[in-house]
Every structure is written in structure tokens, then in C-alpha cells.
Design a protein around this motif. Sequence first.
Motif, PDB file in Angstrom:
ATOM      1  N   ARG A  60      28.625  39.712 -20.811  1.00 40.70           N
ATOM      2  CA  ARG A  60      29.899  38.667 -20.116  1.00 40.70           C
ATOM      3  C   ARG A  60      29.435  37.906 -18.907  1.00 40.70           C
ATOM      4  O   ARG A  60      29.402  36.323 -18.990  1.00 40.70           O
ATOM      5  CB  ARG A  60      30.405  39.440 -18.853  1.00 40.70           C
ATOM      6  N   THR A  61      27.886  37.406 -19.284  1.00 42.76           N
ATOM      7  CA  THR A  61      26.737  36.802 -18.534  1.00 42.76           C
ATOM      8  C   THR A  61      25.739  36.174 -18.983  1.00 42.76           C
ATOM      9  O   THR A  61      26.100  34.695 -18.586  1.00 42.76           O
ATOM     10  CB  THR A  61      25.813  37.855 -17.828  1.00 42.76           C
ATOM     11  N   VAL A  80      26.043  31.769 -19.559  1.00 45.77           N
ATOM     12  CA  VAL A  80      26.853  30.918 -18.140  1.00 45.77           C
ATOM     13  C   VAL A  80      25.187  29.958 -18.379  1.00 45.77           C
ATOM     14  O   VAL A  80      25.598  29.051 -17.195  1.00 45.77           O
ATOM     15  CB  VAL A  80      26.897  31.781 -17.025  1.00 45.77           C
ATOM     16  N   ARG A  82      23.034  30.611 -10.880  1.00 42.23           N
ATOM     17  CA  ARG A  82      21.991  30.326  -9.468  1.00 42.23           C
ATOM     18  C   ARG A  82      21.373  31.153  -9.596  1.00 42.23           C
ATOM     19  O   ARG A  82      20.455  30.790  -8.480  1.00 42.23           O
ATOM     20  CB  ARG A  82      23.555  29.429  -8.612  1.00 42.23           C
ATOM     21  N   ASP A 105      33.180  40.018 -12.493  1.00 41.56           N
ATOM     22  CA  ASP A 105      33.826  38.955 -12.993  1.00 41.56           C
ATOM     23  C   ASP A 105      33.942  38.024 -11.821  1.00 41.56           C
ATOM     24  O   ASP A 105      33.817  36.606 -11.643  1.00 41.56           O
ATOM     25  CB  ASP A 105      35.498  38.655 -12.518  1.00 41.56           C
ATOM     26  N   ALA A 106      33.200  38.221 -10.487  1.00 39.97           N
ATOM     27  CA  ALA A 106      33.046  37.591  -9.295  1.00 39.97           C
ATOM     28  C   ALA A 106      31.060  37.132  -9.709  1.00 39.97           C
ATOM     29  O   ALA A 106      31.254  35.691  -9.408  1.00 39.97           O
ATOM     30  CB  ALA A 106      32.811  38.354  -8.465  1.00 39.97           C
ATOM     31  N   SER A 145      23.828  40.742  -8.002  1.00 42.67           N
ATOM     32  CA  SER A 145      25.209  40.883  -8.625  1.00 42.67           C
ATOM     33  C   SER A 145      26.133  42.182  -8.206  1.00 42.67           C
ATOM     34  O   SER A 145      27.684  42.253  -8.143  1.00 42.67           O
ATOM     35  CB  SER A 145      25.172  41.685 -10.189  1.00 42.67           C
ATOM     36  N   VAL A 171      30.171  36.139 -12.752  1.00 42.03           N
ATOM     37  CA  VAL A 171      30.023  35.393 -13.952  1.00 42.03           C
ATOM     38  C   VAL A 171      29.594  33.648 -13.384  1.00 42.03           C
ATOM     39  O   VAL A 171      29.481  33.286 -13.830  1.00 42.03           O
ATOM     40  CB  VAL A 171      30.642  35.401 -14.937  1.00 42.03           C
ATOM     41  N   GLN A 172      30.402  33.746 -12.028  1.00 41.63           N
ATOM     42  CA  GLN A 172      30.834  32.601 -11.077  1.00 41.63           C
ATOM     43  C   GLN A 172      29.357  32.088 -10.671  1.00 41.63           C
ATOM     44  O   GLN A 172      28.912  31.259 -10.307  1.00 41.63           O
ATOM     45  CB  GLN A 172      31.632  32.474 -10.575  1.00 41.63           C
ATOM     46  N   GLU A 173      28.354  32.853 -10.481  1.00 43.39           N
ATOM     47  CA  GLU A 173      27.584  32.599  -9.211  1.00 43.39           C
ATOM     48  C   GLU A 173      25.994  32.818 -10.493  1.00 43.39           C
ATOM     49  O   GLU A 173      25.373  32.314  -9.906  1.00 43.39           O
ATOM     50  CB  GLU A 173      27.014  33.519  -8.058  1.00 43.39           C
TER      51      GLU A 173
END
Length: 459
Positions: free
Chosen positions: A252-253, A256, A219, A211-212, A233, A214-216
Motif C-alpha cells: 500500500r505504501t 508513494v 514526507r 489509508d491515512a 504511521s 498513505v497520504q503522508e
Amino acid sequence: MSQGTTILWFRRDLRLSDQAALVAAAKEGPVIPVYVLDDETPRHRRMGGASRWWLHHSLQSLDASLREKGSRLILRRGKSDEVLAQIAEESGAGRVHCIRHYEPWWRNAERAVADKLDLVCHHGNYLAPPGSVTTGSGTPYKIYTPFWRSLKDDMPPREPANRPRDIPVPSDWPKSDDLDDWGLLPTKPNWAKGFEAEWEPGGAGARKRVDAFVQEAARYESTRNLPGVEGTSRLSPHLHFGEVSPAYVWHRTSSVGGSVGTFLGEIGWRDYAQNVILQFPEYGAKNARDQFDAMEWRDFRSATVRDEFDAWTMGRTGYPIVDAGMRQLWATGWMHNRVRMIAASFLIKHLLIDWREGEQWFWDTLVDADYASNATNWQWVAGTGVDSNMFVRIMAPLTQSEKFDAGDYIREWVPELAGLSDPYVHDPEAHGCRPKDYPRKLIGHREARERALAAVKEI
């Protein structure tokens, strides 16, 4: 015990979600989930200290998840085939389900179990079954780039399966060891205190990491090589212990955007490494390029060489980026990937110490110590692998440190240098500001480079 009881054999697949062996076992009747601590089958490849710390907490988490379903985890210690046969005799179980593993000792164990019991192996720890991605002529790939190109053509992987709603249980449970009695956690001294602040082993911790990230992930290309930035990751130990499946991570990734494709290529490298050890089971101990068998590494029996190796393990080489990485490894059981390459290259090419010594140190100290990935990465850096960097390409640690903006990383892990600003922190000795409690360089870069090139020229 109930008729139709089956055994679910856990190893490096410590999850209930996307767990094909569990799904199959649950369809057949009562399930006895079993983890066997088998140090006999791997022999010298028994798990290292850091991995055992992780395993303790991961098994706790898995047992808690099973108990939420009304089930439980049976723990036994011994040789896998003998232990499973004993449980089958006690319970009347007729079949064993497991996720297939590809390390040479686990392949041996699967054959031994199959000689005694009805063993059903399932795919589930990789994007594609190792050995299934082949060239047009049907032979396995040895080089990563064409392997990844072919694997990518078959992606995405199938959708990850949810955990079963119910896990049928036997009327009576076989006896189980007490996890604490296994002594997996260090006590005298407890060198893993830093691990506890850094990691949350188990399925819940794995999903939090996903989950953490996925936000990054978009980049990833711009941040993954910067040790001072949380750009990676940190999923490697969760993937190694199978607390989350690569199919789950992919789905999940992958959507993005940005540079997430670079990250997916790293998941592909994990598959590639398994493909390599399937072809070369001794990859963790044997050069893939035979000419390196004649390489005259410095004699590891020498007190001087051992002292330099010890300085490397303790982060006392005089090269701040190397020392920061080695101290991060000791404190947390993990090291930033870019720094792993720098530290490995330093041992091999600056100190001219056989790559296998470093591979063994990482095996014992990494929480994500994976036979295939560890061996493949060390042989890549050493230039000895089937797909590897050329030996004559020698990393310059000081240049790498500045290039990847490692100042804050060094200041965090090498407190003797915390008061130095850039550019001095990268090479305090050259700038004339080396603190008295920080060591001089074991060897100068130019001198080390010339010695390494002379050694490889001989072969």
C-alpha cells in the motif's frame, strides 16, 4: 462434528485477510477459529495492562468479522497445548493451523502443541520468515544495516492474499468463554479512557490507519522526528497484533515516492528485531554485551532510586520533553518514537537505572508492547545490544526538545507549561520561569552525564 474439521489457532495474527493459516484450514474442511488466553506459558511475560485492553477490542472485532462469514471465534483460557487438545477431543478435529511465532514462549508452546496434535505452522507476520535472511556463509545477521540490505534485495514481499470467500463451519460448535469474563479491561479505575479516543483496534481500524498514512508517507523522513506533527504511521499496535500484515502495508505504501523508503526501513527493523530474538531468546532480560553485566547501576532497592523511577513513570522529572512523553504513554498507551528514545536514554544515562526496569514499564504500558522490538530498542539505547548506540553517546533532552520543535507537544501533555512559549517551554527552570506546580530537575544534565561516563569507565 464434521469429518476433516480443523482448528485455526489465533495469537498475534488477528485478521482474516492475508491470513495463510486460515486459507489452508478453509481448504481442508470445517474450521474452528480459536483464541486461547494463555498466561501460563509466557509466565512473567504475560501481556501487560495496555496490551490486554487492546486485545479485548481486537478479539471483539475479529469475532464480528468471522460472524459476517457465518463463523465465530471460540475463546478459551489456559495452557495452549492443553486447551487445543481439549477442543480437538471435543470436536474431532485432526489438525491445527497457525501463523508461526518467534517469541521464546510461543516457540515452546508450538512444540508442546505439536507433541499432542498435528500442527501446521505458516509464515505471515513478517516480510520474510525470521532466520531466513542470512549472510553469504549462511549465518544470521546481527547488525541491522547489512540485514536490511539483504532483506531489501528480496523485496517486495508476495502480494497479500484476500480473505477466503467462504469459511466452512462445523455442524456443532464447542463451548466458548465470554470475553467480558476475562477481565481484560480496567475498571477500578478505568485508566484507559484516553485509549478509547486514540485507537480503533481491529482490522477495520488498521486499514483506516494505513489509508491515512498513505497520504503522508512521502514526507516521512522530514516529519517522523517531530513529536508535535502527525508524521509517524501509528501502525505499530495493529502490526503487533497482526490486524494487518506487513506485506499489505508494504504494497500500500511503497509506491508513494518521496521518503517512503525510510518508513519501509522501519518495517525492516521490525523483521530485524525478530531475527535478534531468534538468536538470543533472552534478549529482553540479558545484556548482549557481557561487559555490561559488571555495570554498577544504582540500587533499585533504594528509596531514592525508586522515587526517581516513579517520577520518571509519572512524567515528573523536570525535563519537559521526557515528562510529555511519559504522560502521553500513560494517557494513550503509546509514545512518539523519537521521544521514546529520549525518555529511555534519560532513565538509563541520567538516572543510571538498569534498562530492564524501563523495558518492563514499557511492556506493561504500551499498546504495541512487542518482545522483540521493545528489547531491541532498549538495548540499542543502553549500548548493551548486539547492534546499539554507544553508551557514551548521551542524549541531551533539552537540546533534543528544541531541535525537534517539541514545544506544542509539551504544551499538550504537560498542562503546567501550556502558558509558556518557545524557547522557555523546553527548559523553564533554566529560564527562571518554572511554574510552582512543575517539579525541579531530578538531576542536572552535566552532572548526570559525568556520573554516567564515570560508571561506564569502570567496566
